[in-house]
Scaffold this motif. Structure first.
Motif, PDB file in Angstrom:
ATOM      1  N   PHE A  27      10.915  -5.930   3.656  1.00 52.11           N
ATOM      2  CA  PHE A  27      11.638  -7.063   4.237  1.00 52.11           C
ATOM      3  C   PHE A  27      13.095  -7.090   3.777  1.00 52.11           C
ATOM      4  CE2 PHE A  27       7.928 -10.174   5.297  1.00 52.11           C
ATOM      5  CZ  PHE A  27       7.250  -9.135   5.925  1.00 52.11           C
ATOM      6  N   ALA A  28      13.377  -6.562   2.594  1.00 53.21           N
ATOM      7  CA  ALA A  28      14.751  -6.524   2.087  1.00 53.21           C
ATOM      8  C   ALA A  28      15.516  -5.333   2.632  1.00 53.21           C
ATOM      9  CB  ALA A  28      14.752  -6.493   0.562  1.00 53.21           C
ATOM     10  N   THR A  29      14.880  -4.180   2.697  1.00 51.79           N
ATOM     11  CA  THR A  29      15.601  -2.971   3.113  1.00 51.79           C
ATOM     12  C   THR A  29      15.697  -2.831   4.626  1.00 51.79           C
ATOM     13  OG1 THR A  29      13.557  -1.658   2.970  1.00 51.79           O
ATOM     14  CG2 THR A  29      14.968  -1.733   1.012  1.00 51.79           C
ATOM     15  N   HIS A  30      14.719  -3.359   5.356  1.00 55.35           N
ATOM     16  CA  HIS A  30      14.686  -3.242   6.822  1.00 55.35           C
ATOM     17  C   HIS A  30      14.294  -4.593   7.425  1.00 55.35           C
ATOM     18  CE1 HIS A  30      14.391   0.895   5.430  1.00 55.35           C
ATOM     19  NE2 HIS A  30      14.831   1.288   6.603  1.00 55.35           N
ATOM     20  N   LYS A  42       1.035 -10.535  11.813  1.00 55.45           N
ATOM     21  CA  LYS A  42       0.369 -11.481  10.903  1.00 55.45           C
ATOM     22  C   LYS A  42       0.142 -12.830  11.585  1.00 55.45           C
ATOM     23  CE  LYS A  42      -1.076 -12.399   6.647  1.00 55.45           C
ATOM     24  NZ  LYS A  42      -2.263 -11.752   6.073  1.00 55.45           N
ATOM     25  N   THR A  43       1.051 -13.240  12.440  1.00 52.28           N
ATOM     26  CA  THR A  43       0.890 -14.505  13.166  1.00 52.28           C
ATOM     27  C   THR A  43      -0.285 -14.430  14.134  1.00 52.28           C
ATOM     28  OG1 THR A  43       3.256 -14.983  12.987  1.00 52.28           O
ATOM     29  CG2 THR A  43       2.039 -16.134  14.713  1.00 52.28           C
ATOM     30  N   ARG A  44      -0.399 -13.286  14.817  1.00 53.24           N
ATOM     31  CA  ARG A  44      -1.489 -13.121  15.769  1.00 53.24           C
ATOM     32  C   ARG A  44      -2.848 -13.010  15.075  1.00 53.24           C
ATOM     33  NH1 ARG A  44      -0.121  -8.130  17.668  1.00 53.24           N
ATOM     34  NH2 ARG A  44      -2.211  -8.013  18.519  1.00 53.24           N
ATOM     35  N   GLN A  45      -2.830 -12.430  13.853  1.00 54.78           N
ATOM     36  CA  GLN A  45      -4.071 -12.210  13.115  1.00 54.78           C
ATOM     37  C   GLN A  45      -3.876 -12.691  11.679  1.00 54.78           C
ATOM     38  OE1 GLN A  45      -6.040  -8.280  14.278  1.00 54.78           O
ATOM     39  NE2 GLN A  45      -3.880  -7.855  14.694  1.00 54.78           N
ATOM     40  N   PRO A  46      -3.983 -13.980  11.441  1.00 56.12           N
ATOM     41  CA  PRO A  46      -3.680 -14.536  10.115  1.00 56.12           C
ATOM     42  C   PRO A  46      -4.512 -13.928   8.983  1.00 56.12           C
ATOM     43  CG  PRO A  46      -3.848 -16.287  11.759  1.00 56.12           C
ATOM     44  CD  PRO A  46      -4.325 -15.038  12.416  1.00 56.12           C
ATOM     45  N   ARG A  47      -5.698 -13.427   9.297  1.00 58.69           N
ATOM     46  CA  ARG A  47      -6.549 -12.845   8.261  1.00 58.69           C
ATOM     47  C   ARG A  47      -6.308 -11.340   8.081  1.00 58.69           C
ATOM     48  NH1 ARG A  47     -10.670 -16.024   6.458  1.00 58.69           N
ATOM     49  NH2 ARG A  47     -10.978 -18.012   7.546  1.00 58.69           N
ATOM     50  N   MET A  48      -5.343 -10.823   8.760  1.00 58.20           N
ATOM     51  CA  MET A  48      -5.053  -9.391   8.669  1.00 58.20           C
ATOM     52  C   MET A  48      -4.704  -9.001   7.232  1.00 58.20           C
ATOM     53  SD  MET A  48      -1.971  -7.228  10.481  1.00 58.20           S
ATOM     54  CE  MET A  48      -0.703  -7.761   9.303  1.00 58.20           C
ATOM     55  N   PRO A  49      -5.350  -7.961   6.679  1.00 56.37           N
ATOM     56  CA  PRO A  49      -4.951  -7.482   5.354  1.00 56.37           C
ATOM     57  C   PRO A  49      -3.505  -6.979   5.385  1.00 56.37           C
ATOM     58  CG  PRO A  49      -7.076  -6.553   6.006  1.00 56.37           C
ATOM     59  CD  PRO A  49      -6.491  -7.196   7.226  1.00 56.37           C
ATOM     60  N   MET A  50      -2.675  -7.526   4.524  1.00 51.62           N
ATOM     61  CA  MET A  50      -1.285  -7.092   4.398  1.00 51.62           C
ATOM     62  C   MET A  50      -1.059  -6.797   2.924  1.00 51.62           C
ATOM     63  SD  MET A  50       2.074  -8.986   5.864  1.00 51.62           S
ATOM     64  CE  MET A  50       3.596  -8.915   4.922  1.00 51.62           C
ATOM     65  N   LEU A  51      -1.174  -5.530   2.579  1.00 50.60           N
ATOM     66  CA  LEU A  51      -1.197  -5.076   1.191  1.00 50.60           C
ATOM     67  C   LEU A  51       0.134  -4.444   0.848  1.00 50.60           C
ATOM     68  CD1 LEU A  51      -4.693  -3.397   1.617  1.00 50.60           C
ATOM     69  CD2 LEU A  51      -4.229  -5.731   0.849  1.00 50.60           C
ATOM     70  N   VAL A  52       0.712  -4.806  -0.288  1.00 52.03           N
ATOM     71  CA  VAL A  52       2.066  -4.377  -0.638  1.00 52.03           C
ATOM     72  C   VAL A  52       2.074  -3.682  -1.994  1.00 52.03           C
ATOM     73  CG1 VAL A  52       4.419  -5.141  -1.156  1.00 52.03           C
ATOM     74  CG2 VAL A  52       3.135  -6.220   0.707  1.00 52.03           C
ATOM     75  N   VAL A  53       2.682  -2.486  -2.004  1.00 52.90           N
ATOM     76  CA  VAL A  53       2.984  -1.778  -3.247  1.00 52.90           C
ATOM     77  C   VAL A  53       4.497  -1.622  -3.308  1.00 52.90           C
ATOM     78  CG1 VAL A  53       2.818   0.402  -4.504  1.00 52.90           C
ATOM     79  CG2 VAL A  53       0.814  -0.507  -3.359  1.00 52.90           C
ATOM     80  N   ALA A  54       5.109  -2.153  -4.341  1.00 54.38           N
ATOM     81  CA  ALA A  54       6.566  -2.068  -4.470  1.00 54.38           C
ATOM     82  C   ALA A  54       6.933  -2.059  -5.938  1.00 54.38           C
ATOM     83  CB  ALA A  54       7.247  -3.242  -3.753  1.00 54.38           C
ATOM     84  N   ALA A  55       8.170  -1.621  -6.202  1.00 46.90           N
ATOM     85  CA  ALA A  55       8.648  -1.551  -7.584  1.00 46.90           C
ATOM     86  C   ALA A  55       9.355  -2.831  -8.002  1.00 46.90           C
ATOM     87  CB  ALA A  55       9.584  -0.348  -7.758  1.00 46.90           C
ATOM     88  N   SER A  56       9.257  -3.865  -7.188  1.00 48.44           N
ATOM     89  CA  SER A  56       9.881  -5.140  -7.538  1.00 48.44           C
ATOM     90  C   SER A  56       9.065  -6.276  -6.953  1.00 48.44           C
ATOM     91  CB  SER A  56      11.314  -5.212  -6.997  1.00 48.44           C
ATOM     92  OG  SER A  56      11.303  -5.262  -5.581  1.00 48.44           O
ATOM     93  N   ALA A  57       9.280  -7.458  -7.509  1.00 46.48           N
ATOM     94  CA  ALA A  57       8.623  -8.649  -6.960  1.00 46.48           C
ATOM     95  C   ALA A  57       9.509  -9.211  -5.864  1.00 46.48           C
ATOM     96  CB  ALA A  57       8.400  -9.672  -8.059  1.00 46.48           C
ATOM     97  N   GLY A  58       9.636  -8.475  -4.784  1.00 38.32           N
ATOM     98  CA  GLY A  58      10.551  -8.849  -3.713  1.00 38.32           C
ATOM     99  C   GLY A  58       9.923  -9.786  -2.706  1.00 38.32           C
ATOM    100  N   VAL A  59      10.708 -10.072  -1.668  1.00 43.09           N
ATOM    101  CA  VAL A  59      10.270 -11.037  -0.666  1.00 43.09           C
ATOM    102  C   VAL A  59       9.063 -10.532   0.116  1.00 43.09           C
ATOM    103  CG1 VAL A  59      11.847 -10.163   1.108  1.00 43.09           C
ATOM    104  CG2 VAL A  59      11.071 -12.536   1.198  1.00 43.09           C
ATOM    105  N   THR A  60       8.896  -9.217   0.271  1.00 42.29           N
ATOM    106  CA  THR A  60       7.749  -8.680   1.007  1.00 42.29           C
ATOM    107  C   THR A  60       6.440  -9.117   0.357  1.00 42.29           C
ATOM    108  OG1 THR A  60       9.129  -6.740   1.462  1.00 42.29           O
ATOM    109  CG2 THR A  60       6.813  -6.598   2.064  1.00 42.29           C
TER     110      THR A  60
END
Length: 538
Positions: A167-170, A181-199
């Motif tokens: 979300f920060a870089t693109h 995510k809006t269409r499927q609120p229960r959709m798994p959205m899994l994040v691996v990042a090197a910072s506690a960013g907005v994503t």
């Protein structure tokens, strides 16, 4: 503005913003007499321009842009006839057995091919400059056999693994992710990042990996279901694969801004996981044309930028790239200082052009028509957003003055696979520091540091670190600090985050002083990898 607007007919404009590989269609809108503003194309399904894209028109008519050919000599600045300057440039390259050309990879692919053909005609080596993380992502994935999609297809996904602070870089890519995510609120959205960013704020589950090699290790834990090597915090990663397996249209989105070796290792893990899940891969690069640049360079037999600078040529032509900012001034200062004849062609002055003895103005990439390869299967033709100022030629027009001909880049073949083992964490004491891209500045910052809005929003480097680490150093949010690393020191502005893992920090990638802190060496194994730094008060 002095530039003229492109057609404002009812047809969707064909210009593209290449300040990332989302490649937003963009047009100019009249804001007043001789004044224009950039705007996205709403009926093309895109959500709007991000902060980077908004600076395009300002750059086109920037008061400091290069408008005439000139020579820097003992008697100061001497304005030259463009044809004479082009002839002098060509003669300098032809007059030595040690010549090279480096061209920025965000020019259209056919300009890159023309530069390669010209270099061969003057018996010069040539290289295409792209961010090392972009090059590694392309080389790590292009021949992997994965099924690739562009960000505009993300809203059809029903499960996502997001790698990096997408979300920060693109920012525009985030639109389609949130649509899904809006269409499927229960959709798994899994994040691996090197910072506690907005994503991570929008994730159903997230894991903050160690910078550099930690990203590949985290994806490997997802793929194998074994996260024991990553400690108690990573326990949940072992169950992520099952969540992705249950989806009908799982997607792995990867935005890489780590070091070269780390990104190659990450790409290998992403490809392996995607094949096992039969998931699509959406690669996000810093340069809009990174995929086209790497393929065009491979097809044209280009060398690497660092390979050229490790053994500096007698005559060097740099086109569009700020080599000094891109690779860190400290790393290339000696090499550029050894070049007897340095020529620069480009739209804006920068650290490299100020070193050059001969400078020729040229249009921006968005001031000419061309083709870009935004990703596998995502070739995009585009028309000029604006015409360049009167008397400012395109790169291809300059080459035509000295016998260079048109060329068509071969984009059909994926580049040969490249792999590397990610370096382990650097030894020593202090915080583990990595470079961080942001939604305001572009790449090494050599363009956006000249624009008013980025200067106002992020005028100096930012250091993101945990609140506990800031307190231990006697620092507070918004205060100035000094970071001291293997290559030197830089002054930064502190930004604390309660969610940031202790012992890890990220610093703005768009400032040369920060890049120098890392102490990289040309061609070294640690190039663009994290380092340990000490942080203290100014």
């Amino acid at each position: 503005m002095s530039s003229s607007a492109s057609s404002q007919s009812g047809r969707p404009p064909a210009s593209r913003c290449l300040l990332c590989n989302v490649g937003c269609p963009v047009r100019v809108m009249r804001a007043g007499p001789d004044q224009y503003l950039p705007d996205y194309v709403p009926h093309a399904g895109y959500a709007g321009l991000c902060g980077r894209g908004s600076v395009l028109v300002e750059l086109a008519d920037h008061p400091d842009r290069l408008r005439d050919a000139h020579r820097h000599g003992s008697e100061g600045r001497e304005v030259l006839d463009l044809r004479a300057a082009a002839a002098e440039m060509a003669e300098a390259l032809r007059g030595t057995d040690s010549a090279a050309v480096i061209v920025d990879g965000n020019y259209d692919v056919d300009t890159l091919a023309a530069v390669g053909a010209f270099a061969k005609s003057v018996k010069a080596k040539w290289a295409v400059s792209v961010p090392p993380s972009d090059e590694a992502l392309v080389r790590g994935l292009d021949s992997s056999g994965c099924r690739f999609i562009g960000p505009e297809a993300l809203e059809q996904a029903d499960a996502m693994l997001l790698i990096g602070d997408v979300f920060a870089t693109h920012p525009v890519a985030a639109h389609w992710i949130l649509e899904a995510k809006t269409r499927q609120p229960r959709m798994p959205m899994l994040v691996v990042a090197a910072s506690a960013g907005v994503t991570a704020d929008f994730a159903s589950a997230s894991f903050q990996a160690a910078p550099g090699a930690g990203l590949a290790a985290a994806v490997a834990a997802v793929r194998t279901g074994n996260a024991s090597a990553l400690g108690p915090r990573a326990k949940g990663l072992a169950a992520w694969k099952d969540q992705l397996k249950k989806a009908k249209q799982p997607v792995i989105v990867v935005a890489a801004d780590a070091g070269r070796a780390s990104v190659l290792a990450l790409a290998a893990e992403v490809a392996g996981l995607a094949r096992e899940l039969q998931a699509a891969v959406c690669p996000l690069t810093t340069y809009g044309n990174a995929w086209g640049a790497v393929r065009a360079a491979a097809a044209g037999g280009a060398a690497g930028v660092e390979d050229i600078l490790k053994d500096p040529p007698e005559a060097l032509l740099v086109i569009g790239a700020d080599v000094e900012s891109a690779l860190a001034p400290q790393a290339v200062a000696s090499a550029l200082g050894s070049v007897l004849t340095l020529v620069y062609i480009g739209p804006m002055p920068n650290r490299t052009s100020r070193r050059a003895g001969l400078v020729l103005p040229a249009a921006f990439a968005f001031e000419q028509s061309g083709r870009a390869l935004l990703g596998p299967g995502r070739e995009a033709a585009f028309e000029p957003l604006l015409a360049p100022p009167a008397g400012v030629p395109t790169v291809r027009e300059i080459l035509a003055l000295v016998g260079g001909g048109a060329a068509k880049a071969d984009l059909a073949s994926p580049v040969a696979a490249a792999t590397a083992r990610a370096n382990g964490e650097p030894k020593g004491e202090g915080l583990l520091l990595v470079l961080a891209n942001d939604p305001v500045h572009f790449a090494d910052g050599s363009l956006t540091r000249e624009a008013r809005w980025p200067q106002a929003v992020i005028p100096r480097p930012v250091l993101l670190l945990a609140e506990e680490d800031a307190e231990a150093a006697g620092l507070a949010d918004g205060r100035r600090a000094i970071i001291q690393g293997p290559g030197g020191r830089a002054e930064v502005e502190v930004v604390t985050d309660a969610g940031q893992a202790r012992g890890q920090a990220r610093a703005s990638a768009a400032f040369p002083a920060v890049r120098d802190v890392f102490g990289w060496k040309l061609g070294g194994p640690d190039a663009f990898e994290p380092v340990r730094v000490r942080v203290g008060k100014v």
